[in-house]
Scaffold this active site. Structure first.
Site, PDB file in Angstrom:
ATOM      1  CD  GLU A   1      -1.723  -2.402   1.505  1.00  0.00           C
ATOM      2  OE1 GLU A   1      -0.565  -2.613   1.929  1.00  0.00           O
ATOM      3  OE2 GLU A   1      -2.572  -3.301   1.418  1.00  0.00           O
TER       4      GLU A   1
ATOM      5  CG  HIS B   1     -11.050  -6.698   7.223  1.00  0.00           C
ATOM      6  ND1 HIS B   1     -10.056  -7.240   7.980  1.00  0.00           N
ATOM      7  CD2 HIS B   1     -10.672  -6.873   5.927  1.00  0.00           C
ATOM      8  CE1 HIS B   1      -9.121  -7.752   7.197  1.00  0.00           C
ATOM      9  NE2 HIS B   1      -9.465  -7.534   5.943  1.00  0.00           N
TER      10      HIS B   1
END
Lengths: 323, 339
Positions: free
Chosen positions: A59, A128
């Protein structure tokens, strides 16, 4: 025409890729897999691996590469699968994308769009399920968007790409399957909040995945003769204080709904602006409906209890209206 | 010693001195960096320059040799120890000094300071003060060039401290995986602030790390300006011709403290003194004199030129006006876009 939020976003991306050769999409599984949320399904075959660029699970690296590519004349759309993983790229977003223009004395701009899914509600547990829009909305130098309607999913990307500065776009994961009519005039600005339901007794101010919940609550209240206005912030930075203040100064009451945790939340910022701008127009203290201060639990009933829900919103509205 | 590669003159943006031998230009540039930074240290003491000030003294051969091997059109991404890189990329010393003073005439309008020198017109994408932060940016710049069909090298300078960062590994992998024209230039001065390389890395051979990503490597004496130049020239040529990345390690040493706040408790004075014997300016001028290519008068002439440039830059910075506070909020976003 009725389409899904996912399809609206797909059409927006398709338009962008087809109309500007500088635009490319980069991220984890955007290509062969077709996108984690199937938004870019079919693009890999249509536009090829250079412009639908699958990345490693890096990322920090690929967001930084998106920033560099923007500096180099491209118009990258970087998809970070979810806001949860964007924390691994936070350094590049905050320390590079947001600052380069200022640190260079205005010599460079970073015309980059970063898309990411956000939010809870699917029993994905604590790692999440984050809603960290407020972290990004805190940073000068970036624009933060939260498309919450079919029209905004279709319309926000083009002006975001036209913005010469970095734009972070939050797509609530619960919205992808939402269906609705795509209006003919779906083109939109990325400046102003929008009144989604006009009303007279109270301003219900929200954004993103909480908008459908707020609208449900408003519909339920309407059945009891309570007339609530629903304001969709749409743009989380810079906040459209004018629309918020105009609504609250008319209704004299406000409830803010925010899936983020209460402490240091966007709801807190909205409330502060209401107090700064509408103090003498208020008939009651504003109230917030936020996520409970707990990591989002896995168990369905516990997850549901942690998040803003229509019933909680209805209760908060009734409390403020004392009805 | 009289190498005159066509790339060197165009690449540097420094005052063009066609009559001057290449070796003298290298020496002159090392002196320009050295004298500029010595003056910066003095001005720091006088409180004209504040904030962090990371001096490059001792490492001048790296930027000098490398910059002379790049084309004028190449991208450069640098670190917070980037005064010399900016200068040799062609940023006028006046603008660098004014930036250090925090003046609006500075190369970043006084908003960046010592660690954030920028010059977009010269494709100098800045001092970056997050260790390793420049590597992903360099990958992206190279990706943009590749996608636009531009044949250009992106040179990315960083220290050995950066190899401990994830950004190094992610950047190295992306550049190799996508075959991007990034020239990774690692200035290994052996200390990441106060932490010696062997106290922070299990593998201290940095080329091994780069090679594990299938990036070709070279390791060279960073105190030898000609060796740096030759290695960078070869590496840049390969990047230009073959498209993929290259990693060059310069073994070097910083003679001064990490920053002006550093009491240097982590290394022996004897180690510093030993490296100083191999100082790049001292050793290169001695080499030239021994070869009969430089006289003491010639050296003094180059040195006097550097001193004169520094004096003029300081005078410029002193005289430059302060930016009005009313302009505080400018350059957060691009004009025309509301925020």
């Amino acid at each position: 025409m009725r389409i899904s939020y996912r399809e609206a976003m797909r059409q927006a991306l398709h338009d962008a890729l087809a109309s500007d050769p500088r635009v490319f999409l980069m991220g984890e599984d955007v290509g062969r897999y077709g996108g984690t949320y199937a938004v870019s399904k079919g693009f890999y075959d249509e536009f090829g691996p250079e412009r639908i660029r699958d990345t490693p699970l890096s990322e920090l690296g690929f967001v930084g590469a998106g920033i560099g590519a923007a500096l180099g004349g491209m118009r990258p759309i970087v998809e970070v699968m979810t806001v949860n993983f964007s924390l691994l790229a936070l350094d590049q977003i905050v320390n590079s994308a947001a600052l380069l223009r200022h640190m260079s004395g205005g010599q460079v701009s970073v015309p980059l769009v970063i898309r990411m899914a956000t939010g809870a509600g699917r029993q994905l547990a604590a790692q999440h399920s984050h809603s960290l829009e407020n972290w990004y909305a805190h940073i000068p130098g970036i624009r933060v968007l939260a498309p919450a309607t079919i029209a905004d999913a279709r319309g926000m990307l083009a002006p975001a790409l036209a913005d010469p500065d970095p734009v972070v776009m939050f797509e609530h994961a619960q919205l992808y399957n939402m269906e609705g009519k795509l209006p003919d005039n779906w083109q939109c600005d990325i400046e102003r909040a929008a009144i989604r339901r006009p009303g007279s007794q109270l301003s219900l101010i929200t954004y993103g995945g909480s908008l459908p919940k707020a609208l449900d609550a408003a519909a339920e209240l309407a059945r009891d003769g309570i007339d609530v206005e629903v304001v969709d912030l749409r743009v989380l930075r810079p906040l459209d204080t004018e629309t918020i203040a105009e609504s609250v100064s008319r209704t004299h009451r406000a409830v803010i709904v925010d899936e983020g945790w209460r402490s240091g939340s966007l709801a807190a910022e909205v409330m502060a602006r209401i107090v700064e701008n509408c103090f003498y127009d208020l008939d009651a203290p504003p109230v917030r409906v936020c996520s409970e201060e707990v990591p989002i639990p896995y168990a369905k009933h516990m997850e549901g209890a942690a998040l803003p829900q229509p019933a909680k919103i209805v209760a908060a509205v009734r409390e403020v209206l004392n009805v | 010693m009289n190498e005159t590669g066509g790339k060197t003159k165009a690449g540097t943006g420094m005052p063009v001195q066609p009559g001057r031998p290449f070796a003298h230009r290298l020496l002159a540039d090392m002196l320009r960096i050295r004298r500029m930074e010595e003056k910066c240290a003095e001005l720091y003491g006088a409180q004209k320059i504040r904030g962090f000030l990371h001096l490059y003294i001792g490492e001048e051969a790296c930027a000098t040799g490398a910059m002379h091997a790049l084309d004028a059109d190449d991208n450069v991404v640098a670190t917070y120890r980037e005064h010399g890189h900016a200068l040799l990329r062609g940023v006028p010393m006046d603008a660098i000094m004014a930036e250090m003073f925090g003046k609006a005439a500075g190369c970043s309008r006084g908003r960046g300071g010592s660690m954030h020198l920028f010059d977009a017109a010269r494709r100098f994408y800045g001092g970056n003060a997050i260790v390793g932060g420049g590597l992903p940016l360099a990958v992206g710049l190279a990706l943009a060039d590749r996608m636009q069909g531009i044949r250009r090298v992106t040179a990315c300078f960083f220290g050995e401290g950066a190899v401990a960062e994830g950004a190094f590994h992610e950047g190295m992998n992306l550049a190799a995986l996508w075959r991007l024209p990034v020239l990774f230039l690692c200035e290994n001065n052996l200390y990441a602030m106060g932490t010696a390389l062997d106290r922070s890395e299990s593998q201290t051979e940095l080329c091994v790390k780069a090679a594990s990503y299938k990036v070709p490597t070279l390791k060279v004496d960073g105190m030898d300006v000609l060796a740096v130049h030759e290695a960078t020239r070869r590496a840049a040529q390969q990047v230009r011709e073959e498209g993929g990345p290259f990693f060059v390690e310069f073994r070097t040493f910083r003679f001064r403290a990490h920053s002006m706040f550093d009491p240097e408790l982590y290394r022996d004075k004897a180690e510093v003194e030993e490296w100083k014997k191999r100082g790049p300016i001292h050793s290169f001028s001695a080499q030239l004199k021994a070869a009969g290519e430089l006289t003491e008068d010639g050296f003094l002439e180059l040195d006097a030129e550097a001193e004169a440039e520094v004096a003029a830059a300081v005078a410029f910075a002193e005289a430059a006006p302060w930016e009005p506070v009313e302009d505080l909020l400018r350059d957060v976003t691009t004009p025309g876009a509301t925020r």
